[in-house]
Design an enzyme around this catalytic site. Structure first.
Site, PDB file in Angstrom:
ATOM      1  N   CYS A 177       2.062   3.529   2.013  1.00 50.90           N
ATOM      2  CA  CYS A 177       3.124   3.785   3.009  1.00 50.90           C
ATOM      3  C   CYS A 177       3.970   2.582   3.310  1.00 50.90           C
ATOM      4  O   CYS A 177       4.849   2.625   4.200  1.00 50.90           O
ATOM      5  CB  CYS A 177       2.497   4.328   4.284  1.00 50.90           C
ATOM      6  SG  CYS A 177       1.883   6.000   4.082  1.00 50.90           S
ATOM      7  N   ASN A 207       0.844  -1.190   0.000  1.00 49.41           N
ATOM      8  CA  ASN A 207       0.000   0.000   0.000  1.00 49.41           C
ATOM      9  C   ASN A 207       0.888   1.253   0.000  1.00 49.41           C
ATOM     10  O   ASN A 207       2.122   1.150   0.045  1.00 49.41           O
ATOM     11  CB  ASN A 207      -0.937  -0.034   1.204  1.00 49.41           C
ATOM     12  CG  ASN A 207      -0.191   0.170   2.505  1.00 49.41           C
ATOM     13  OD1 ASN A 207       0.915  -0.337   2.691  1.00 49.41           O
ATOM     14  ND2 ASN A 207      -0.787   0.907   3.412  1.00 49.41           N
ATOM     15  N   GLU A 266       3.480  -0.439   4.633  1.00 51.81           N
ATOM     16  CA  GLU A 266       3.345  -1.342   5.770  1.00 51.81           C
ATOM     17  C   GLU A 266       2.478  -2.563   5.472  1.00 51.81           C
ATOM     18  O   GLU A 266       2.411  -3.474   6.284  1.00 51.81           O
ATOM     19  CB  GLU A 266       2.771  -0.596   6.988  1.00 51.81           C
ATOM     20  CG  GLU A 266       1.268  -0.380   6.969  1.00 51.81           C
ATOM     21  CD  GLU A 266       0.842   0.813   6.142  1.00 51.81           C
ATOM     22  OE1 GLU A 266      -0.363   1.126   6.125  1.00 51.81           O
ATOM     23  OE2 GLU A 266       1.709   1.441   5.517  1.00 51.81           O
TER      24      GLU A 266
END
Length: 817
Positions: free
Chosen positions: A325, A323, A327
């Site tokens: 960012c 995704n 994580e």
């Protein structure tokens, strides 16, 4: 590859389809119906029982602006407490899928979910708070879409991206399957333009859509290190005029790391023909990645082989992307819903000594896992493929926020071995209990449909409801709502200045620090202003040493300490950890290189670095505050002692300049800029059609700007004031959009300033890509120490912080992720 079983008939037939229900009822497993909205009597009862949500005034404004239901005239239709009731009841409706449409069952679980949300002990990701129980009903934050090597696939992905962004989600892509630039396309005898050119198409589509009216689109773009276009990809964001809706990361292989260590060459492979097309020095490519990250924080790196070793369903496909960012590694067409536990609230006191309340934390973990599993069933997925893959694996991502606040309450310095031990202890507990909760749900409801072809039967693991249970996500806006530190990041600032009306300002401080200073009798406005200017307690004489040790900020902490904390949490996290390794501005490229290699050796799944002030998107940070600046000796000022004022310099008989045409929604505007030997002297505007309000206002802008130029005001500051002013109807789209006549003047002035700068490498350069036509230039400027463009918060103009790979505003709650 074995055939992956489809979603079980029970789940397929009984999972609610919110878009096909009316506004009054939801049909559940038994065929019975329950009210789609929480009964008013029940809402009134729990509001009276539990009282108000303990939020700050700032958090209330964030909720009113972004989360609470509104009417057609933008009037707020619900309170924060009613929002919590709406979300809790909607997610509790999933209980009816398994236990029948019994109102007492649904309402019991609704109250169970309501309490942790109201008390801010647990908050789901923003789309769930925004959309649960409302028409959209799209509840996931994270999506990954496939991009295959065909025009049909590429533009199908663009269309699907638009649908996801419209619903409030963020998207990740791997562009590694696309053939390289200049490769021959046999079907058309044409030449491929390569993955980076297609990334700009996704970027433009994202720019045109604002997520659900409340969140801006965010993307992750990934390219494997062995793709032939890797060098172009590494440099694709070196200009801030490009791909501003993307975070980018290089997918690093273990073979590449070994080649770097051995100073060997490695192969570049055409993903279309699967042929080796070149060999490069691994160390040279690695140094290019390091250099670019040192300059502006991108690209990050993802250790793709490690990610796939932890893929719980490898027979369902390989993980190629994450995704936005980083994580949440996901399969193509997979989504994940996230939620975070507020660790700051998990502290109790025994004999006056603070300790972690593990019994309370255990109960909260089990409730949160059940809540997130219910979200999967209540979700209205943007695409049927996403629904199929998501329900097949039922991944959830339970994480944390307020970890730095927890350490402060425990009197434990963030950059200490004790803090690492706390982090590992807490996260290992959450990991163990979330897995236990998932197994308990599997006994009630069955394992996730792809369980038999997952890694768990081979490991003799008991059935689980969810393929993954834990993720450390950036908590962006929800940590602002909760009033705590973000994710596992350290505190960003202990004190800062917030502008209010009439050019006045208020000093605001971290609540724990504020309370401690007042308790010790150390608080003063002057001291807090000094802390806000210096950004740290370390060089302030009036602060006791024990406070300096406990109240550390992100810039007090060494990069290695940042990384060690990330690795400590990663050890006990199914998915990945979103965390930024902060560097001081003085950091070297070797410092960045060392962190990248240590991240691999410490077991991280990826790493993102950010060197202070290395990117124009960072405006204030800490040392500079949004307040009246103190005048240095000899600095021009419009304020003088007594009754004297600056007199504008007289106009000579002859001036030279240029005229530029800019299209606006009111017609063409012609901006003439004239200069003398001291710089810009005057600015005239002429509308293409005479008369009218627009023409008169345009002329007024020119007169006032000219007066400012002649009085010695920095032109960059004038651009800052005019840029982004909007009228009823912008002109154009994407980066070249002109929002108003005032914005058009700012655009013309920016281009003029850019063209006058002699060296494109100067720090005082308008950040346009040299040679690009004005319609393609992203107006983002950093002139003479004045940051604007990508700098200030696009919603409120306030301070933005770069954390966990994205910008967020602590003032209004804006987050780019």
């Amino acid at each position: 590859m074995d055939v992956i079983p489809s979603v079980s008939p029970i789940l397929t037939s009984n999972a609610p389809d919110i878009t096909e229900t009316d506004n009054d009822v939801v049909c559940l497993a038994s065929g019975k119906e329950l009210p789609a909205q929480p009964p008013r009597g029940w809402v009134d009862a729990i509001l009276e029982k539990y009282g108000p949500m303990p939020i700050t005034e700032n958090a209330r404004k964030v909720l009113e602006r972004r989360y609470l239901r509104k009417g057609r005239t933008e009037d707020t239709l619900e309170t924060p407490e009613e929002m919590a009731a709406r979300v809790a009841y909607n997610i509790a409706l999933a209980e009816g899928l398994y236990y029948g449409a019994l109102p007492e069952v649904v309402l019991r679980w609704a109250e169970t979910f309501y309490e942790p949300i109201l008390s801010l002990n647990f908050l789901p990701n923003s789309p769930t708070l925004m959309n649960a129980g409302r028409e959209m009903q799209q509840l996931s934050a994270c999506f990954v879409l496939p991009v295959d090597d065909s025009m049909e696939s590429i533009f199908e992905a663009v269309k699907n991206t638009a649908m996801i962004h419209k619903s409030g989600g963020g998207t990740g892509f791997s562009f590694s399957r696309l053939r390289p630039r200049a490769d021959v396309v046999r079907s058309t005898k044409g030449i491929s333009s390569g993955p980076i050119s297609f990334m700009t198409v996704f970027d433009a589509a994202t720019e045109a859509i604002k997520q659900g009216g409340t969140r801006r689109g965010a993307n992750m773009g990934i390219l494997r290190v062995d793709h032939p276009d890797i060098l172009d990809f590494i440099a694709c964001k070196s200009h801030t005029s490009r791909l501003n809706n993307f975070n980018i990361s290089v997918a690093i292989t273990e073979d590449f790391i070994k080649a770097v260590d051995d100073d060997q060459e490695y192969s570049l492979v055409n993903p279309h023909s699967h042929e080796v097309v070149a060999r490069l020095s691994a160390k040279t490519v690695f140094e290019r990645i390091v250099d670019s990250s040192w300059k502006n924080g991108e690209p990050g790196i993802i250790f793709i082989d490690r990610v796939n070793r932890d893929n719980p369903t490898p027979r369902a496909g390989a993980i190629e992307s994450t995704n936005p960012c980083g994580e949440q590694p996901l399969l193509p067409y997979e989504s994940c819903n996230l939620g975070s536990i507020n660790l700051s609230n998990m502290i109790s006191s025994t004999d006056g000594r603070p300790k972690i309340d593990y019994e309370r934390l255990k109960q909260l973990v089990h409730t949160s896992v059940r809540f997130l599993d219910n979200v999967i069933d209540m979700n209205n997925y943007p695409l049927p493929q996403i629904r199929h893959t998501t329900v097949g694996n039922r991944k959830i991502g339970l994480g944390v926020m307020g970890f730095a606040d927890m350490l402060i309450k425990l009197k434990t310095p963030y950059d200490s071995d004790e803090a690492l031990a706390v982090g590992q202890e807490v996260m290992s507990f959450i990991q163990e209990e979330s897995a236990a909760a998932s197994c308990a749900l599997a006994r009630e409801r069955g394992a996730f449909p792809n369980f038999e072809v997952s890694i768990f039967p081979e490991r003799k693991s008991p059935p689980r409801r969810n393929a993954t249970t834990t993720t450390i996500a950036p908590t962006g806006t929800i940590s602002i709502i909760a009033g705590v530190s973000s994710g596992i990041e350290p505190v960003f600032a202990l004190s800062y200045i917030r502008n209010v009306m009439d050019n006045d300002h208020l000093v605001e401080a971290h609540p724990l620090f504020d309370a401690e200073m007042r308790q010790r009798g150390l608080y003063s406005t002057e001291l807090m202003e000094e802390i806000s200017r210096k950004g740290s307690l370390r060089h302030i004489e009036d602060i006791p040493d024990d406070l300096k040790r406990i109240y550390v900020t992100a810039h007090d902490i060494s990069p290695e300490a940042h990384l060690r904390m990330q690795a400590a949490f990663q050890k006990y996290t199914d998915n990945a950890v979103s965390k930024t390794v902060n560097f001081p501005q003085s950091a070297t490229r070797n410092d960045v290189s060392s962190v990248f290699l240590k991240a691999y050796r410490l077991g991280c799944k990826g790493v993102t670095v950010y060197r202070d002030k290395s990117r124009e998107g960072q405006v204030l940070n800490i040392g500079a505050v949004n307040s009246k600046s103190k005048k240095t000796e000899g600095e021009a000022t419009t304020e003088t002692a007594g009754s004297e004022f600056i007199k504008p310099r007289p106009r000579p008989d002859l001036l030279r300049g240029t005229t530029r045409k800019v299209e606006t929604s009111c017609g063409s505007i012609y901006v003439t800029i004239n200069s003398d030997e001291k710089g810009i002297f005057e600015l005239f505007n002429q509308m293409g059609k005479a008369g009218g309000c627009a023409a008169s206002q345009s002329e007024a802008i020119g007169r006032l700007a000219s007066l400012a130029f002649r009085a010695g005001v920095d032109p960059a500051r004038i651009v800052k004031q005019l840029r982004g002013i909007s009228c009823h109807k912008p002109n154009g789209f994407g980066d070249g959009r002109v929002h108003s006549c005032a914005d058009a003047v700012a655009a013309a002035l920016e281009i003029y300033l850019y063209e006058k700068r002699s060296s494109p490498e100067s720090e005082n350069v308008v950040a346009f890509e040299a040679g690009a036509p004005s319609s393609e230039r992203k107006r983002s400027v950093y002139l003479d120490g004045v940051a604007f463009g990508q700098g200030a918060c696009p919603d409120c103009g306030g301070q933005v912080e770069r954390q966990e790979g994205c910008l967020k505003c602590s003032g209004c709650g804006y987050s780019e992720c």
